[in-house]
Design an enzyme around this catalytic site. Structure first.
Site, PDB file in Angstrom:
ATOM      1  N   ASP A 102       0.924  -1.004  -0.187  1.00 24.73           N
ATOM      2  CA  ASP A 102      -0.048  -0.143   0.177  1.00 24.73           C
ATOM      3  C   ASP A 102       0.880   1.256  -0.146  1.00 24.73           C
ATOM      4  O   ASP A 102       1.365   1.710  -1.054  1.00 24.73           O
ATOM      5  CB  ASP A 102      -0.914  -0.086   1.402  1.00 24.73           C
ATOM      6  CG  ASP A 102      -1.791   1.012   1.286  1.00 24.73           C
ATOM      7  OD1 ASP A 102      -2.159   1.807   0.282  1.00 24.73           O
ATOM      8  OD2 ASP A 102      -2.311   1.290   2.214  1.00 24.73           O
ATOM      9  N   LEU A 107       7.481  -2.832   2.918  1.00 22.98           N
ATOM     10  CA  LEU A 107       8.302  -3.466   1.888  1.00 22.98           C
ATOM     11  C   LEU A 107       9.731  -2.663   2.014  1.00 22.98           C
ATOM     12  O   LEU A 107      10.527  -3.429   1.805  1.00 22.98           O
ATOM     13  CB  LEU A 107       7.724  -3.210   0.573  1.00 22.98           C
ATOM     14  CG  LEU A 107       8.566  -3.633  -0.518  1.00 22.98           C
ATOM     15  CD1 LEU A 107       9.143  -5.159  -0.441  1.00 22.98           C
ATOM     16  CD2 LEU A 107       7.667  -3.551  -1.912  1.00 22.98           C
TER      17      LEU A 107
HETATM   18  P1  IMP Z   1       2.233  -0.630   3.724  1.00 27.06           P
HETATM   19  O1  IMP Z   1       3.223  -0.512   4.430  1.00 27.06           O
HETATM   20  O2  IMP Z   1       1.325   0.718   3.609  1.00 27.06           O
HETATM   21  O3  IMP Z   1       2.590  -1.010   2.420  1.00 27.06           O
HETATM   22  O4  IMP Z   1       1.137  -1.637   4.273  1.00 27.06           O
HETATM   23  C1  IMP Z   1       1.082  -3.003   3.798  1.00 27.06           C
HETATM   24  C2  IMP Z   1       0.004  -3.518   4.990  1.00 27.06           C
HETATM   25  O5  IMP Z   1      -1.115  -2.932   5.195  1.00 27.06           O
HETATM   26  C3  IMP Z   1      -0.474  -4.736   4.158  1.00 27.06           C
HETATM   27  O6  IMP Z   1       0.447  -6.028   4.505  1.00 27.06           O
HETATM   28  C4  IMP Z   1      -1.844  -5.003   4.965  1.00 27.06           C
HETATM   29  O7  IMP Z   1      -1.412  -5.614   6.074  1.00 27.06           O
HETATM   30  C5  IMP Z   1      -2.180  -3.681   5.055  1.00 27.06           C
HETATM   31  N1  IMP Z   1      -3.179  -3.157   3.996  1.00 27.06           N
HETATM   32  C6  IMP Z   1      -2.940  -2.138   3.240  1.00 27.06           C
HETATM   33  N2  IMP Z   1      -4.005  -2.057   2.404  1.00 27.06           N
HETATM   34  C7  IMP Z   1      -4.945  -2.803   2.563  1.00 27.06           C
HETATM   35  C8  IMP Z   1      -6.222  -3.401   2.181  1.00 27.06           C
HETATM   36  O8  IMP Z   1      -6.625  -2.791   1.072  1.00 27.06           O
HETATM   37  N3  IMP Z   1      -6.791  -4.440   2.694  1.00 27.06           N
HETATM   38  C9  IMP Z   1      -6.163  -4.993   3.815  1.00 27.06           C
HETATM   39  N4  IMP Z   1      -5.072  -4.776   4.424  1.00 27.06           N
HETATM   40  C10 IMP Z   1      -4.475  -3.702   3.705  1.00 27.06           C
END
Ligand code: IMP
Ligand code: MG
Length: 184
Positions: A102, A107
């Protein structure tokens, strides 16, 4: 999903077909190499189970778990490893398997974290690469589906720990996922 408003985003068949082709691509790319699939718990458990069976190599499987503090629908940026990998990773090719990227915060943190194990390479495979809220410029080496926006559930993806067991991916309506918030 009975009392929720939702839209189907990815059907079972679309997911199945895409996982098969990702598996073939990974099989070709890692020929003759020591591959370790590292699933990021909890969200990756279903995707990893299907992906591992679509890869025709003698691979190893491990899991890690990270806690990211934020509300239900966004990561705050403070990330903590709550379960470490257990296999020997030095000199091996690591493929991190994630449900969804997201903001990119998790990552970016993981790519940096895994360098400590001195692996031969670290790449990322995510079922969904979601662009709208990207804050950190990260490369998703293998993306199952590229989507712009939406809060998605099913096939491992949760909202407040629910809906992971759905076989397809759905988007919850806007007011649905803004009703509650808690630290993950
Ligand atoms: P990032 O660090 O913002 O890239 O977050 C990634 C994490 O956020 C993912 O592994 C999910 O646990 C959570 N996440 C982000 N978007 C969604 C979504 O649309 N549905 C469910 N979980 C999400
Ligand atoms: Mg997750």
């Amino acid at each position: 999903m009975k009392q929720c408003e939702y839209t189907t985003i990815l059907t079972r068949q679309q997911i199945k077909d895409r996982v098969t082709s990702l598996g073939q691509q990974i099989t070709n790319d890692y020929q003759g190499q020591q591959l370790v699939l590292v699933g990021i718990l909890n969200g990756a458990f279903i995707f990893l189970a299907d992906l591992a069976r679509a890869v025709d190599l003698e691979l190893e499987v491990d899991f890690i778990r990270v806690a990211s503090y934020g509300n239900d629908t966004a990561t705050s940026g403070a990330i903590q490893l709550t379960k470490e990998p257990e296999l020997e990773l030095a000199g091996k090719h690591i493929l991190l398997v994630e449900d969804i990227v997201d903001t990119g915060t998790t990552l970016a943190w993981l790519r940096e974290f895994f360098t400590r194990y001195q692996p031969a390479s670290v790449k990322m495979c995510a079922l969904i690469d979601k662009h709208e809220r990207r804050e950190v410029d990260v490369l998703v080496d293998y993306a199952g589906f590229s989507l712009d926006s939406g809060f998605l559930v099913g096939y491992g993806l949760d909202f407040a720990q629910k809906y992971r067991n759905l076989s397809a991916v759905y988007s919850l309506s806007d007011n649905q996922h803004k009703e509650t918030s808690h630290a993950e």
